[in-house]
Design a protein around this motif. Sequence first.
Motif: not given
Ligand code: MG
Length: 319
Positions: A55, A57, A142, A144, A150, A229
């Motif tokens: 991700k 992330r 999620s 994505n 998402s 986001h």
């Molecule tokens: Mg998310």
Amino acid sequence: MQIKTKILKSNKRNIIIASELLKKNKIVGIPTETVYGLGGRADNDNTIKKIFNIKNRPFNTPLILHYKNSECALNDIFYDERAKELAKEFWPGPLTLVSKIKNKNISKLATANLNTVAVRVPSNKSIKELLMQLDFPIAAPSANRYGKLSPTSAEDVYDELKNKIPLILDGGISTVGVESTIIDLSNKKVVILRHGCISSADIEKVLNCSIKKISDVKILKSPGLAINHYQPDKPVRINAKKQRTNEGWLGFGKIQKEFVKPSLSLSKKRCLKEAAKNLYKMLRLLDRNEIIGIAVQKIPKKGIGIAINERLFKAAKKK
Ligand code: MG
Ligand code: AMP
């Protein structure tokens, strides 16, 4: 080695295939009632590391853990009457509870090394059946790329993460369409960290107490919430009344003749639940056009409309 992503219909046979992959520390795209998740076993650091890397992330944003039933979820946390009551009322369903962690086998990466953990019991049939095959919870953000929209269908997950994961289970369109409500129970005061389909009023009714918004609490308790986001590639303009030249239009209610293509309505009959279900799908569709941005009509701030507005506000934040 190059991975080739398969999309398989979520049936008994393919759920077994997905469960075998998860047992072997692989990452799978999984349908839930909120949005599609990027799932991996929650008790393995390497697996969790893969989720963050796929991700892109940051590691300081903890993941939500998904359980087959309330008993298993509550077993992994230190809980009180409040958690029991909310679990009884809303699980299985789109509610996440944050509480002090009890299970020492959960990967510290999944909880960003906090002493709390976010847990939920989903109601979607596919993920429930998948969890029934496993003796560990699934950690799933999620599915994505970090900060982007998402996914609410298997195709969306494919568009986001193709050839980064071996399998996406196709369980149809996510019925809720926005992420779960997150309630922090790790302190005396109950705090809503993220709005969702279950509203703060719903929670207050069950707990018979008033709950705080994250903005009312001094320290930001939930990393990952205060940033850009839910963003399409094109800029988003919210609470719009008119469409500007070369803008796409995302309306709420019947679209008047003055609005030109590309224009879509989140719900022609002004149903907020339908709007939530359509939100990410329609932002994705509009984003594919040759436009300078997406203008979104004002959405009423009540019920799930609060969750929609929360997402749109972040989507519209300048990058
Ligand atoms: Mg998310
Ligand atoms: P998502 O971004 O949809 O994967 O949802 C995960 C969000 O849940 C995180 O960004 C946090 O805001 C919240 N969360 C997860 N775990 C915790 C935790 N232990 N404490 C506080 N918030 C958490």
